[in-house]
Design an enzyme around this catalytic site. Structure first.
Site, PDB file in Angstrom:
ATOM      1  N   HIS A 108       0.854  -1.188   0.000  1.00 22.93           N
ATOM      2  CA  HIS A 108       0.000   0.000   0.000  1.00 22.93           C
ATOM      3  C   HIS A 108       0.889   1.236   0.000  1.00 22.93           C
ATOM      4  O   HIS A 108       1.951   1.261   0.638  1.00 22.93           O
ATOM      5  CB  HIS A 108      -0.891   0.002   1.249  1.00 22.93           C
ATOM      6  CG  HIS A 108      -1.379   1.357   1.660  1.00 22.93           C
ATOM      7  ND1 HIS A 108      -0.749   2.104   2.643  1.00 22.93           N
ATOM      8  CD2 HIS A 108      -2.420   2.111   1.219  1.00 22.93           C
ATOM      9  CE1 HIS A 108      -1.383   3.245   2.798  1.00 22.93           C
ATOM     10  NE2 HIS A 108      -2.402   3.285   1.951  1.00 22.93           N
ATOM     11  N   ASN A 110       0.357   5.747  -0.141  1.00 19.07           N
ATOM     12  CA  ASN A 110      -0.557   6.879  -0.194  1.00 19.07           C
ATOM     13  C   ASN A 110       0.233   8.156   0.039  1.00 19.07           C
ATOM     14  O   ASN A 110       1.096   8.206   0.918  1.00 19.07           O
ATOM     15  CB  ASN A 110      -1.654   6.733   0.874  1.00 19.07           C
ATOM     16  CG  ASN A 110      -2.486   7.985   1.034  1.00 19.07           C
ATOM     17  OD1 ASN A 110      -2.282   8.774   1.946  1.00 19.07           O
ATOM     18  ND2 ASN A 110      -3.429   8.166   0.127  1.00 19.07           N
TER      19      ASN A 110
END
Length: 306
Positions: A108, A110
């Site tokens: 992940h 971000n």
């Protein structure tokens, strides 16, 4: 605040980052992303790109969003209650990659920017983001490489910040009800607005730009590793932890849902296949037991902590 934020420069970088990451992932996988643009009724929208049933990735999603509104959602003000009621604009790129091969970790990343406007006074802005790695069958060299690149991302613009943001990541991506981390961590930062906009923006870009150098070598090393149904079943079982974290604890998921974002894009982070099993326990001495014993807890991967 010590400088005026340049929202257009942030948006331009985020668009470029999404393009760059999607292009490289497509090259690795051999399949292309489908793009889906969307509009948010309350203001703003986004550009979602999803690659499904590729050669390497069962599902890979890379989302770009830019939303605005008259009041910050509760998920954004829990840590900063003084901003409740502020109008806002938020932009970010968020990605989650779920490979087929259990020896390639899920990951992940971000990076995001918030701009809040109180009824009186100057705008309040900050950056946040990071990246983390969730292996199923981990290798020490992969974890060390991942954290080495994370340290490089920090040292380029904020020397000595790696240990701070590494510890923040360990604390954030933690499942209290399981008493385990989601994986081997990485970086997590938020509320970054010092010493000025240019420096903070440069740090955010460094984190975004270092994601693929951190992840791609791991994919290349593990993509041809043989596996059988046992490893696949364990991968699906451990994906359940990903679902638990994202639906129960993740502030990004809550912000997206509370702000009226596009549900399909927000829940793109969830794996396409997953399984739960009652009271599963790893066999002593197994590779699965190694994950639990040595990788699902905060650890000094680079020998830097004192």
């Amino acid at each position: 605040m010590t400088s005026t934020p340049d929202l257009n420069a942030v948006i331009s970088y985020l668009e470029s980052l999404q393009d760059t990451i999607c292009a490289r992932l497509s090259e690795l996988d051999g399949h292309s992303f489908a793009e889906d643009s969307w509009q948010r009724e309350q203001g703003g929208g986004g550009r979602s790109r999803v690659l499904r049933q590729g050669e390497l990735f069962e599902q890979a999603g890379v989302n770009l969003s830019r939303v605005y509104g008259t009041e910050l959602p509760r998920a954004a003000t829990l840590q900063r209650p003084e901003l409740a009621g502020c109008s806002f604009e938020a932009a970010g790129v968020s990605l989650v990659l779920h490979p087929y091969n259990p020896y390639i970790p899920t990951t992940h990343c971000n990076v995001r920017f918030f701009l809040a406007q109180p009824e009186q006074g100057d705008p309040i802005w900050w950056f946040g983001g990071g990246f983390d790695l969730t292996p199923y069958y981990p290798f020490l060299e992969d974890a060390v490489h991942w954290h080495t690149v994370a340290q490089q991302a920090c040292d380029k613009h904020a020397p000595d910040s790696y240990l701070k943001y590494k510890a923040w990541c360990d604390k954030y991506f933690f499942l209290p009800h399981r008493n385990e981390t989601r994986g081997v961590g990485g970086l997590f930062f938020d509320d970054l607005n010092a010493p000025d906009f240019a420096t903070s923006f440069a740090f955010m870009r460094s984190v975004g730009d270092h994601f693929m150098p951190a992840y791609e070598p791991i994919v290349e090393r593990r993509k041809d590793h043989p596996y059988c149904q046992r490893e696949r079943d364990f991968q699906l079982y451990r994906r359940g932890r990903y679902v638990e974290f994202n639906l129960v604890y993740d502030r990004g998921t809550l912000f997206g849902l509370q702000s009226g974002g596009r549900t399909e894009s927000i829940l793109m982070s969830l794996p396409p296949e997953v399984r739960w099993e009652y009271n599963w326990q790893p066999e002593a001495g197994s590779a699965e037991a190694d994950l639990y014993a040595n990788y699902l807890k905060p650890r000094d991967w680079l020998g830097l902590e004192k």
